[in-house]
Design an enzyme around this catalytic site. Structure first.
Site: not given
Length: 300
Positions: A37-41
């Site tokens: 998962l991307d950091p902002n997700a």
């Protein structure tokens, strides 16, 4: 400790950050996860512990579900609000137009991976090239969108929320960007929350703070999901004590001597194999009238 702990990943953490925290709190050095998962997700991140890490390449269900926010009239280099915005325009899209545009993105579609992704091109990660200002041609990929539903839309703000269920390899940022292109307005993703992965949902999750507290109280066992939960799609097969011993020692089992004796089982059928007492032993695959070992998952 063998099994799966499902973390509700917080924003600002990479998936590897989460792994590091789980490793420290559980004391289990052998760890892995089932999808970055991307950091902002935020949202569902199954973390594999101990023998469960052997399941990474065997998990049958890689479908995922998300709830994502978007805004029309913007474009960025990363296809989301956290990138460098390259265009802004006034838009006046009606909800009916948006609903009509969404129809083209259901079912099997083709996506071009974003430059800011971990996909490799000639041995280099695309995001490494993108950070150098280099853009390269990418091949399209076929993915499947099982569900694409507009949950809300604010016509004044030109922003809304969409629910997506999709196959492995689907980029939600790309889906939003392609939607913006179809509308002629541009669009960026403004939030992303994964609600399901590998058969686990948000109801299965614990936060990192909850994990810390459980670690301090010695109660983490209650949140550890069994390894066989990852293989819920496979046929369950209980075997005798003698067969269990043979299977655990690497021996194949005759199907005619198992509960599958009266079943028309095609070669290649995968089974979850259990002892009479319900202990999960591992995975088997049928071939030529035999159940052959695919992978063992010892408790120790």
């Amino acid at each position: 400790m063998n099994g799966v702990i499902v973390i509700d990943k917080p924003a600002g953490f990479t998936s590897f950050d989460v792994i590091a925290v789980v490793r420290r709190l559980t004391g289990q050095r052998k760890t892995g996860h089932t999808g970055t998962l991307d950091p902002n997700a935020t949202g569902v991140l199954p973390v594999l512990l101990g023998s469960a890490t052997k399941a990474q390449d065997l998990i049958p269900n890689h479908d995922k579900s998300y709830v994502t926010d978007f805004r029309l009239g913007l474009t960025s280099d990363t296809l989301d609000i956290w990138g460098e915005l390259s265009e802004r325009q006034e838009t006046d899209v009606a909800e009916e137009e948006l609903l009509a545009a969404l129809a083209a993105f259901r079912g099997e579609i083709e996506q071009i991976p974003p430059m800011y992704s971990a996909v490799k091109k000639n041995g280099q990660r695309l995001y490494d090239l993108a950070r150098k200002g280099v853009e390269v041609e990418r091949e399209g990929r076929r993915v499947t969108v099982y569900r694409l539903e507009l949950l809300s839309f604010d016509a004044e703000e030109q922003s809304g929320t969409i629910a997506v269920s999709c196959s492995k390899g689907t980029y939600i940022r790309t889906l939003i960007d392609d939607l913006g292109r179809a509308l002629g307005t541009g669009a960026v993703m403004t939030a992303l929350r994964r609600t399901e992965a590998c058969g686990f949902t948000l109801e299965d999750c614990v936060t990192l703070e909850m994990l810390r507290k459980l670690s301090e109280s010695g109660e983490m066992g209650g949140i550890l999901r069994p390894v066989d939960r990852l293989f819920a799609d496979f046929f369950p097969l209980a075997v005798s004590d003698a067969q269990a011993k043979r299977f655990q020692n690497g021996g194949a089992l005759e199907l005619s001597r198992t509960a599958l004796r009266n079943e028309a089982v095609p070669d290649g059928t995968r089974c979850r194999v259990y002892s009479r007492g319900g202990e999960f032993l591992g995975l088997g695959r049928t071939a030529d009238g035999m159940l052959k070992i695919e992978k063992l998952f010892p408790e120790a």
